[in-house]
Design an enzyme around this catalytic site. Structure first.
Site, short mmCIF file in Angstrom:
data_model
loop_
_atom_site.label_atom_id
_atom_site.label_comp_id
_atom_site.label_asym_id
_atom_site.label_seq_id
_atom_site.Cartn_x
_atom_site.Cartn_y
_atom_site.Cartn_z
N ARG A 198 -13.99 3.38 5.05
CA ARG A 198 -15.13 2.70 4.43
C ARG A 198 -15.28 1.32 5.03
O ARG A 198 -14.42 0.87 5.79
CB ARG A 198 -14.86 2.53 2.94
CG ARG A 198 -13.53 1.80 2.76
CD ARG A 198 -13.25 1.39 1.35
NE ARG A 198 -11.83 1.27 1.12
CZ ARG A 198 -11.10 0.18 1.35
NH1 ARG A 198 -11.66 -0.90 1.86
NH2 ARG A 198 -9.80 0.15 1.11
N LYS B 296 -2.08 9.94 2.25
CA LYS B 296 -1.28 9.18 3.22
C LYS B 296 -0.33 10.08 4.01
O LYS B 296 -0.03 9.81 5.17
CB LYS B 296 -0.51 8.07 2.51
CG LYS B 296 -1.40 6.91 2.02
CD LYS B 296 -0.58 5.85 1.31
CE LYS B 296 -1.41 4.89 0.50
NZ LYS B 296 -2.00 3.80 1.26
N GLU C 130 8.81 5.71 2.43
CA GLU C 130 8.76 5.15 3.78
C GLU C 130 9.89 4.14 3.90
O GLU C 130 10.24 3.50 2.91
CB GLU C 130 7.46 4.37 4.01
CG GLU C 130 6.28 5.20 4.40
CD GLU C 130 5.00 4.37 4.56
OE1 GLU C 130 5.07 3.13 4.73
OE2 GLU C 130 3.93 4.98 4.51
P1 ADP Z 1 -2.99 0.65 0.11
O1 ADP Z 1 -3.55 2.00 0.33
O2 ADP Z 1 -2.79 0.33 -1.33
O3 ADP Z 1 -3.74 -0.41 0.87
P2 ADP Z 1 -0.95 0.45 2.16
O4 ADP Z 1 -0.15 1.63 2.56
O5 ADP Z 1 -2.05 0.05 3.08
O6 ADP Z 1 -1.51 0.72 0.70
O7 ADP Z 1 0.03 -0.80 1.93
C1 ADP Z 1 -0.44 -2.00 1.33
C2 ADP Z 1 0.54 -3.14 1.62
O8 ADP Z 1 1.86 -2.81 1.17
C3 ADP Z 1 0.71 -3.48 3.08
O9 ADP Z 1 -0.29 -4.36 3.57
C4 ADP Z 1 2.09 -4.11 3.11
O10 ADP Z 1 2.04 -5.45 2.67
C5 ADP Z 1 2.85 -3.30 2.07
N1 ADP Z 1 3.55 -2.15 2.69
C6 ADP Z 1 3.14 -0.86 2.70
N2 ADP Z 1 4.02 -0.05 3.33
C7 ADP Z 1 5.03 -0.84 3.74
C8 ADP Z 1 6.27 -0.60 4.44
N3 ADP Z 1 6.63 0.62 4.84
N4 ADP Z 1 7.06 -1.68 4.68
C9 ADP Z 1 6.72 -2.93 4.28
N5 ADP Z 1 5.59 -3.20 3.62
C10 ADP Z 1 4.73 -2.19 3.34
MG MG Z 2 -3.99 -0.39 2.92
#
Ligand code: ADP
Ligand code: MG
Ligand code: ADP
Length: 480
Positions: free
Chosen positions: A294, A115, A202
């Protein structure tokens, strides 16, 4: 030319891919491990190879999957989602063995699976994202970096595993004490789950919508997007209900998000199908989150509103074909919703219900209804895999029509044996905010009334058990 394609997966996605392979006139090879002996994908494929006893680890064993491909003479591999799909070592092993990996190049998977690196690539391309740190340094120095960052942007902050995925490895942190205590815990969890203890922070976007864009890219520099999906309805940062297109009213914002997704694909030299995920705040500012390299579970909703068969497209593009459609050919029509019907008890914190037998299975049908599942009446759900049983995807012209159709399908759907998410969804389709298309990632937390239904299936369960008992007595009259 007829190609032999090995499907390195199980469950509904294995069936989905096998269907596309067979429609193209190619040969589909299934793989399976012992807990999946009764699985439908074995029977649907043209050939099947047993990988080992499992449980679960053989689908993750690159050497065994590669050996299966060699044994049957497969020249291409589709990884589905989960298991080895985002493992760059697997894609690399395919490349080195001269097999076509149906997905992006291994270097691209490697970069985007991290990430922090993905954020770097996107920052260089000028793509907006929430403020964040690089990987935190080891030990006390990392804790100091974290505290300084959180003081600057303000709490809450998100502590994320750099190699995380599937909603795991994400913690929302409310204050400094929690932050200091959480970093070592997050590191050891990340090490155990992803074999990588790196974490970063973040800023939290408050009450965001999760909006993502399906993209497809060929090997000749053509990148096309297939519109947006809203995946805000989640539990434990994992999606439950997905909708295409996003319901936000401002078309200019949606167009901008789609253009940014294409830019993100180009910036990362992306090929094949992928998903660019964004968070959208209340003022409709959007921020890059990650790229999933994917096919996604929820690709069905994009297929329903565009008419594009994404898996067919994946296979053709990986085999070196040019994209046959351009951005101008893509028209979004109506709405589509996918509900993940899981063997889980929503009233008990979505506890998995694996190990139970599906004693009754009767699915809905009709106009605008699509089912992607793999369970059947009499099927014992293995305990070792995820809890998805079937995806119900419904399309309609207006949102209202789509939700009416969803409710009708959920009412018609009978699954007895395990508890499922069906009665929960029946509550959801009548909830006023859902009806009006107003939801963000806090939706389940802010709607506790969704968890107040009575599980009617328990009556069906009792009846089904009785019928099963009668059948058993008829067939085994001397049993004690
Ligand atoms: P993964 O790789 O597990 O899918 P993501 O980075 O896509 O992880 O985040 C999954 C979920 O977590 C998002 O859909 C959101 O609901 C929440 N999320 C992630 N980052 C943030 C953020 N910076 N602020 C608020 N919610 C977040
Ligand atoms: Mg995700
Ligand atoms: P073909 O049908 O010639 O094999 P593809 O399989 O490459 O074409 O097409 C992938 C998907 O895109 C299919 O679902 C197909 O229906 C759809 N498609 C093909 N051409 C167009 C077009 N010009 N506009 C919109 N969709 C198209």
């Amino acid at each position: 030319m007829k190609v032999k394609i090995l499907v390195a997966n199980r469950g509904e996605i294995a069936l989905r891919v096998i269907r596309a392979i067979q429609e193209l006139g190619h040969t589909a090879v299934a793989v399976f491990e012992t807990p999946d002996n009764d699985a439908l994908h074995i029977r649907a494929a043209d050939e099947a190879v047993w990988l080992g006893d499992g449980p679960r680890c053989d689908y993750l064993n690159i050497d065994k999957v590669m050996a299966a491909a060699r044994k049957v003479g497969a020249t291409a591999i589709h990884p589905g989602y989960g298991f080895l799909a985002e493992n760059p070592k697997f894609a690399k092993a395919c490349e080195e063995a001269g097999l076509t990996f149906i997905g992006p190049k291994s270097e691209v998977i490697e970069q985007l699976g991290n990430k922090v690196i993905a954020r770097q690539i996107m920052a260089e391309a000028g793509i907006p994202m929430v403020p964040g740190t690089p990987n935190l340094s080891a030990g006390e120095a990392g804790v100091r970096e974290a505290v300084t960052f959180a003081d600057r942007v303000g709490y809450p902050v998100m502590l994320k595993a750099t190699s995380g995925g599937g909603g795991r490895g994400i913690r929302r942190i409310e204050n400094q004490d929690e932050l200091i205590a959480s970093i070592p815990l997050a590191r050891s969890e990340a090490k155990a789950a992803f074999n990588d203890d790196r974490v970063y922070l973040e800023k939290v976007v408050l009450k965001p919508k999760h909006v993502e864009v399906q993209i497809v890219a060929d090997n000749f520099g053509n990148v096309v997007h297939l519109g947006t999906r809203d995946c805000s309805i989640q539990r434990r940062n994992q999606k439950l209900v997905e909708i295409a297109p996003s319901m936000i009213k401002d078309q200019a914002v949606l167009d901008k998000i789609c253009e940014t997704a294409v830019l993100a694909a180009r910036a990362s030299k992306y090929t094949n199908a992928g998903t660019v995920e964004f968070l959208l705040d209340k003022d409709l500012n959007f921020y890059f989150m990650e790229i999933n390299t994917r096919i996604q579970v929820e690709h069905t909703v994009s297929e329903m509103i565009t008419g594009i068969d994404i898996v067919r497209t994946q296979i053709k593009l990986a085999l070196g074909k040019k994209m046959v459609f351009s951005q101008e050919d893509i028209r979004l029509r109506g709405h589509a919703v996918e509900m993940r019907i899981n063997a889980e008890d929503p009233l008990n914190n979505f506890m998995p219900e694996g190990g139970k037998t599906v004693s009754v299975y009767r699915s809905p049908g009709g106009y605008g209804v699509r089912l992607d599942g793999f369970v059947y009446q009499g099927y014992k759900i293995p305990e070792v895999y995820d809890s998805l049983l079937v995806k119900l995807t419904v399309a309609g012209y207006s949102w209202n029509e789509t939700v009416d159709r969803l409710r009708r399908c959920l009412t018609n759907f009978v699954i007895a044996g395990p508890k499922t998410t069906i009665p929960f969804y029946l509550n959801l389709v009548d909830e006023p905010d859902f009806r009006s298309g107003e939801f963000d990632t806090s939706y389940l937390d802010t709607h506790p009334e969704l968890f107040t239904y009575k599980d009617k299936n328990s009556e069906v369960d009792k009846l089904a058990a009785l019928i099963a008992e009668i059948h058993y007595r008829q067939e085994n009259p001397y049993a004690v």
